[in-house]
Design a protein around this motif. Sequence first.
Motif, PDB file in Angstrom:
ATOM      1  N   GLU A   1      -2.600  -0.039   8.469  1.00  0.00           N
ATOM      2  CA  GLU A   1      -2.425   0.422   7.835  1.00  0.00           C
ATOM      3  C   GLU A   1      -3.373   1.238   8.421  1.00  0.00           C
ATOM      4  N   ARG A   2      -4.205   1.284   9.333  1.00  0.00           N
ATOM      5  CA  ARG A   2      -4.365   3.350   9.534  1.00  0.00           C
ATOM      6  C   ARG A   2      -3.147   3.493  10.080  1.00  0.00           C
TER       7      ARG A   2
ATOM      8  N   ALA B   1       1.179   3.649   1.870  1.00  0.00           N
ATOM      9  CA  ALA B   1       1.248   4.317   3.288  1.00  0.00           C
ATOM     10  C   ALA B   1       2.352   3.273   3.860  1.00  0.00           C
TER      11      ALA B   1
ATOM     12  N   CYS C   1      -0.187   3.376   9.816  1.00  0.00           N
ATOM     13  CA  CYS C   1       0.673   4.231   8.532  1.00  0.00           C
ATOM     14  C   CYS C   1      -0.022   5.074   7.836  1.00  0.00           C
ATOM     15  N   LYS C   2      -0.922   5.384   7.485  1.00  0.00           N
ATOM     16  CA  LYS C   2      -1.868   6.049   7.398  1.00  0.00           C
ATOM     17  C   LYS C   2      -1.862   7.782   8.363  1.00  0.00           C
TER      18      LYS C   2
ATOM     19  N   THR D   1       0.262  -1.081  -0.092  1.00  0.00           N
ATOM     20  CA  THR D   1       0.179  -0.166  -0.312  1.00  0.00           C
ATOM     21  C   THR D   1       1.027   1.082   0.388  1.00  0.00           C
TER      22      THR D   1
END
Length: 264
Positions: free
Chosen positions: A200-201, A122, A203-204, A120
């Motif tokens: 993922e959240r 991020a 990293c974002k 992804t």
Amino acid sequence: MHDGASGETVAQDVGEAVSEIRRDLAAAYQLIALEGMDDGIYTHISARLPDGPGGEKRFLLNPFGLRFDEVTAANLVTIDETGAVIDDPYGAGVNAAGFTIHSAVHMARHDAACVLHTHTVAGVAISSIKEGLLPLNQWSAQFYDRIAFHDYEGIALNLEERERIVADLGTKQVMLLRNHGTLLLGRSVAEAVKLAINLERSCKAQVAALGMGLTPVVLPHDVAEHTASQYQKAYDSFEIGGKPDPEWAAELRRLDACAPGYRG
């Protein structure tokens, strides 16, 4: 007669377990796509099946060439630890090279029921900085001191690299593949997906926070470690304690509403 009945019960239990794993893995592909975490036909999510009648190791992988949102329980391919096809309902085979990392992890880590790899924006961004993921918030604190790292060696086709990946991973469930992406292990498909979405959240959120040009507040060690242990206890309650997982049940309902074909 009794033995025959017992054999039928075992076979039925195994059949139900396989059906559930197929459903969950198809759901994983669909959810990763729904979250925008897929990368075309690249990256993979694999799941371990019960051993075959002769003790052979068996795994499920996506058919070669299908987008993640096209994967269903019915078209998943059964392969062995080398990536060789055992059963292929769709008929397109698999990307055996893409299973290189997965096979090594599955064979070395018997607790890994599911191995999930993503590229992804991020995740690649965080894997590309020296500091990696920082404990900036509740999401990222769950991964505090629980992330392994593996340096980039090129596209992962070298079989010798598998040993180094496994060694770098150690006993952890989460790895940042430097300059490449993320790798997550779950004791179930559900756990792997939840870890992937939360990572993922995280990293974002880090990309967004550092992008503001202001001073980030990094959680102190004791708070970050306490939060990580709280998350771990929650995961353990599902994976070890046998507690029903309402979060995964909710995700399956989400798919039943927007992509019900994944079950078929």
